[in-house]
Every structure is written in C-alpha cells, then in structure tokens.
Design an enzyme around this catalytic site. Structure first.
Site, PDB file in Angstrom:
ATOM      1  N   HIS B 153       0.850  -1.198   0.000  1.00 13.47           N
ATOM      2  CA  HIS B 153       0.000   0.000   0.000  1.00 13.47           C
ATOM      3  C   HIS B 153       0.878   1.237   0.000  1.00 13.47           C
ATOM      4  O   HIS B 153       2.101   1.137   0.076  1.00 13.47           O
ATOM      5  CB  HIS B 153      -0.929   0.009   1.219  1.00 13.47           C
ATOM      6  CG  HIS B 153      -0.216   0.150   2.531  1.00 13.47           C
ATOM      7  ND1 HIS B 153       0.164  -0.929   3.296  1.00 13.47           N
ATOM      8  CD2 HIS B 153       0.220   1.234   3.217  1.00 13.47           C
ATOM      9  CE1 HIS B 153       0.775  -0.509   4.393  1.00 13.47           C
ATOM     10  NE2 HIS B 153       0.830   0.800   4.373  1.00 13.47           N
ATOM     11  N   HIS B 200      -5.935  -1.270   4.234  1.00 14.02           N
ATOM     12  CA  HIS B 200      -5.742  -0.156   3.305  1.00 14.02           C
ATOM     13  C   HIS B 200      -4.956  -0.610   2.079  1.00 14.02           C
ATOM     14  O   HIS B 200      -4.001  -1.365   2.167  1.00 14.02           O
ATOM     15  CB  HIS B 200      -5.084   1.063   3.944  1.00 14.02           C
ATOM     16  CG  HIS B 200      -3.798   0.808   4.691  1.00 14.02           C
ATOM     17  ND1 HIS B 200      -3.446  -0.391   5.235  1.00 14.02           N
ATOM     18  CD2 HIS B 200      -2.771   1.643   4.976  1.00 14.02           C
ATOM     19  CE1 HIS B 200      -2.280  -0.288   5.826  1.00 14.02           C
ATOM     20  NE2 HIS B 200      -1.839   0.932   5.678  1.00 14.02           N
ATOM     21  N   HIS B 215       4.774   7.372   2.334  1.00 12.96           N
ATOM     22  CA  HIS B 215       5.532   6.121   2.325  1.00 12.96           C
ATOM     23  C   HIS B 215       4.948   5.088   1.363  1.00 12.96           C
ATOM     24  O   HIS B 215       3.791   5.154   0.989  1.00 12.96           O
ATOM     25  CB  HIS B 215       5.641   5.519   3.734  1.00 12.96           C
ATOM     26  CG  HIS B 215       4.370   4.960   4.294  1.00 12.96           C
ATOM     27  ND1 HIS B 215       3.562   5.655   5.162  1.00 12.96           N
ATOM     28  CD2 HIS B 215       3.766   3.758   4.124  1.00 12.96           C
ATOM     29  CE1 HIS B 215       2.527   4.900   5.500  1.00 12.96           C
ATOM     30  NE2 HIS B 215       2.616   3.740   4.877  1.00 12.96           N
ATOM     31  N   HIS B 247       0.678   0.234  14.791  1.00 17.28           N
ATOM     32  CA  HIS B 247      -0.344   1.245  14.534  1.00 17.28           C
ATOM     33  C   HIS B 247      -1.615   0.879  15.298  1.00 17.28           C
ATOM     34  O   HIS B 247      -2.022  -0.287  15.298  1.00 17.28           O
ATOM     35  CB  HIS B 247      -0.725   1.279  13.054  1.00 17.28           C
ATOM     36  CG  HIS B 247       0.375   1.723  12.144  1.00 17.28           C
ATOM     37  ND1 HIS B 247       1.048   2.901  12.311  1.00 17.28           N
ATOM     38  CD2 HIS B 247       0.897   1.161  11.031  1.00 17.28           C
ATOM     39  CE1 HIS B 247       1.936   3.041  11.341  1.00 17.28           C
ATOM     40  NE2 HIS B 247       1.878   1.992  10.562  1.00 17.28           N
ATOM     41  N   TYR B 256       9.332   2.044  10.064  1.00 16.67           N
ATOM     42  CA  TYR B 256       9.484   3.035   8.987  1.00 16.67           C
ATOM     43  C   TYR B 256      10.948   3.401   8.832  1.00 16.67           C
ATOM     44  O   TYR B 256      11.648   3.626   9.840  1.00 16.67           O
ATOM     45  CB  TYR B 256       8.745   4.328   9.328  1.00 16.67           C
ATOM     46  CG  TYR B 256       7.258   4.298   9.139  1.00 16.67           C
ATOM     47  CD1 TYR B 256       6.689   4.196   7.880  1.00 16.67           C
ATOM     48  CD2 TYR B 256       6.405   4.438  10.232  1.00 16.67           C
ATOM     49  CE1 TYR B 256       5.314   4.219   7.707  1.00 16.67           C
ATOM     50  CE2 TYR B 256       5.027   4.460  10.072  1.00 16.67           C
ATOM     51  CZ  TYR B 256       4.490   4.350   8.811  1.00 16.67           C
ATOM     52  OH  TYR B 256       3.135   4.372   8.643  1.00 16.67           O
TER      53      TYR B 256
END
Lengths: 116, 308
Positions: B153, B200, B215, B247, B256
C-alpha cells in the site's frame, strides 16, 4: 580530519569528520539544532545556509534545493561533508523546532503542520 | 467471483536520485528481486510472493518522490467501462500504450484533486520467477534482506482528500475502513481506503502541497520479521524513521525507514481483515498519536512534515 561546525542559530559547536555529513556528525553526538528528516537528500527538512567555510556535496532533490539555493550556499546538511571549519545557519521549514526542547510538538503545532 | 473491479495497487513508480544506491536498498535491504533493467534506465523489481511481472519501478530523476501508482483491475471490460465514469466524475483521462513498461498492457491514467497520478491496467505478464502453483512449496528460495513479500500500500499527502475519498468510493467502488477526524467540522485529517480485504490499499493525509509521498509499504509475514527488519536496518546503517512499533489504525506491526533518496518505506505485518459492511473505525483528533503509533502514543513532527 575533523572540523569544527558551528550552528549559528543555537551557538552549538560540534566536531565533524570529512567522512561524515554535517547531519551525521550532529546526530551521532546527540547534539540538536539541525532538524532531522529523511537523511537522504529528498525531503528538505535539514536545509542550512553555509555562512563560512568549504564543503563538498552530494546530489540533492531539485524540488527542495534549487540552483538559486545552491548559489546562495543553501544546502541539505544530510548531503554535505565539511572540508574546513564551517559556520551554518538553519533555514529550513522546521526552524521553529530549534526553539523547543525536542521535536515532539504540542497538538496545536501538529494541527498547524498537518492542516495548514 | 465476489471480488470484482479494482484488485490491488499493483505497480508503483518511484523517483530516486541515484540508481546504484537505490538498487542496493530495494534489492539487498528490502529483498525485492530485480526483474529487468530497460534501455531508458528504469529498473523493475518484484517481491518473492508476487505473480505479476513486476511491482516496483525505480526511475532516476533530479527529485525524489512518486511518479504514480497503478491499480490492477479484473478485466479489459472493466478498464473500458470505468473510463467514462472517471470522466463523468470530472477527471481527464489519458492513455498509456501497451509496452510502456515491459510485460504490461495498456493503462489509463488521471490526476486526483490531491495531485497524485493514478493509473489502472488489467494486462500484465506472469513473472518467470513466480511463486509455486502446482503442489507449491511455501517459497522457491529463501528471500534476501528483509524478505518483503509484496508491494502492499502507500500513503499520499495532498489537498482535498475528501474529494479523493469520494472518487475512490463512488467511482472505483473502494470503501473506507478507518479515518481520523479533524478537530473541527466534518472533514478528515486522514483516510484509509481499500478495494480489498486489506485494511488499506491507499491512504491520504490532508496536506497543503499536492502530490507528495509519505511512504510505500511492503508486506512481511509477522512480528518476528519486523524485528529482523530492524536488525537489518541497524546492520546496514539505513536511515530509520520510527519503530518497530504498532499502529492503532489498521493494527499493523511496523517499522518506517528511508531509501537512500529520502523516500519513506514501511515494512508491515498483521492488521485486521476489512469488510465493506463493517463500520468505519474513527479516531478523534486528540487520539491521533495513539492511532498512528500505538506504543509511543504521540506523533513525531517527522511523521507529518518529512515527505518526498
């Protein structure tokens, strides 16, 4: 060879070798002053103006550093290594972060950054 | 088949400043496999668990960031039928001929009110080096680096995300599993949209400057692999953003980091299974810290301002 880097905004002084970028030198010593972003020349957060001294620089994203910027010695600290003692002035969009203790902002600041 | 229309984000073209450094990152660190390098310099890669010819395209350029993301659709008929609906909604559609990317058929493209270019395509060759099909082993050979299994995603920053939600949901039949509300009014600060069972396929955060990339995310299998990814980040001195963490939104386990041109990557595992009949999970603005980083429970400035 180690050089002396002076951040004019905060009067912070730190040593930085010619094998390190200005940002690596600062971060490695736990110093603050230049905002830290992607560390890859892409986001433009660590924008500084070199007010005295010499340096070498690697490729920076054109969308954040224009040719006019480079002619004014405005560069990204993550892409520059010192070749003499340097004085720099932080001119990035996160300049305000300098005045706070750390980079975590209040909710009001977050809403400004995100929405406005 | 209950799953129709748009299938998934299948192709993403990313601008990098230095191709050599980018190849090292996406191949040796993330663990994608190079499929081909073409005469114009673009490099095509894929994850080990992807059947299609490629998923990630790297293009050397003067500025980092996102060229476009392309969604695979289930048929040529859908591609033909969706075009007038996109035009009727108010977007200009252009055509990219077959073969503009190796192994990929014709694509249609348009620019969202957020400034991001989106494309749709149906035809793409099957990769030579694809996952097993007949009596398949779990993988053909052990993946390199973090072993990212697929492009999963992306998160885009730009203005008018409410319009983007309307477009994806009304025209492309996506739905919205989750959102963060603005402190005042009916608008959203952030939205998560999907065409599938994933929490997502694409997400947006409201932001002044159009067309920005926050990202690109790649899938890992579990929390252990996220931990191993963190080891690889330190071993190779990769620029870390935050994590490993989790998350609240999507419930994914995550880390990340940045590619050598400053494009943010995420490797991600877990997360809930989304269904279109589920309620939209909502986060109040004053809970957004926990929503984004569930363990830290606070947003860092970098998450909101560091973009390419």
């Amino acid at each position: 060879m180690r050089y002396r880097v002076t951040i004019e905004n905060s009067s912070e002084i730190y040593p930085c070798s010619e094998q390190q970028t200005l940002l690596q030198g600062m971060e490695q010593l736990g110093k603050r002053g230049i905002p830290v972003g992607c560390r890859g020349g892409g986001c433009g957060v660590c924008r500084v103006q070199v007010t005295s001294g010499t340096f070498s620089k690697a490729k920076m994203s054109r969308s954040v550093i224009s040719e006019a910027d480079v002619s004014k010695r405005v560069v990204l600290a993550c892409r520059c290594t010192p070749t003499s003692d340097l004085s720099i002035s932080v001119v990035g969009k996160m300049e305000r972060a300098l005045s706070s203790e750390h980079l975590i902002q209040t909710e009001d600041d977050v809403s400004v950054a995100a929405v406005g | 088949m209950a799953f129709k229309g748009v299938l998934r984000p299948g192709l993403i073209q990313i601008r990098v400043l230095n191709m050599g450094e980018a190849i090292n990152h996406y191949q040796n660190i993330l663990g994608l496999n190079i499929v081909t390098t073409e005469a114009d310099g673009r490099v095509y890669l894929k994850g080990w668990d992807e059947f299609d010819h490629h998923s990630v395209v790297l293009r050397q350029a003067e500025s980092a960031g996102l060229d476009y993301v392309a969604f695979k659709v289930d048929s040529d008929d859908y591609l033909r039928e969706i075009e007038p609906r996109i035009v009727a909604w108010g977007l200009e559609v252009d055509h990219v001929p077959a073969g503009e990317q190796p192994g990929v058929g014709p694509r249609i493209g348009f620019t969202l009110p957020t400034g991001h270019r989106i494309e749709l395509y149906h035809q793409i060759d099957m990769a030579e080096d694809h996952p097993g099909i007949n009596n398949p082993d779990i993988y053909q050979r052990r993946p390199e680096g973090m072993g990212a299994s697929r492009f999963d995603h992306l998160l885009c920053y730009g203005p008018n995300i409410g319009k983007a939600r309307e477009f994806f949901c009304e025209v492309l039949d996506f739905y919205q599993p989750e959102k963060v509300d603005l402190p005042e009014g009916d608008g959203s600060l952030a939205i998560w949209l999907t065409a599938s069972n994933k929490a997502h396929d694409i997400a947006f955060v409201e932001h002044e400057e159009p067309g920005k990339l926050h990202h690109v995310a790649f899938l890992l299998q579990d929390w252990n692999e996220v931990g191993a990814a963190a080891d690889i980040i330190s071993i190779n001195d990769v620029s870390l953003d935050i994590g490993p963490t989790r998350h609240g939104i999507t419930r994914g386990q995550t880390i990340y980091f940045f590619d050598p041109s400053g494009n943010r990557n995420e490797v991600y595992a877990g997360g809930y299974t989304a269904y279109p009949d589920h309620p939209v999970r909502s986060w109040d603005f004053d809970h957004v810290g926990k929503g984004i980083f569930y363990y830290e429970r606070t947003l860092n400035d970098r998450f909101l301002t560091v973009l390419t």
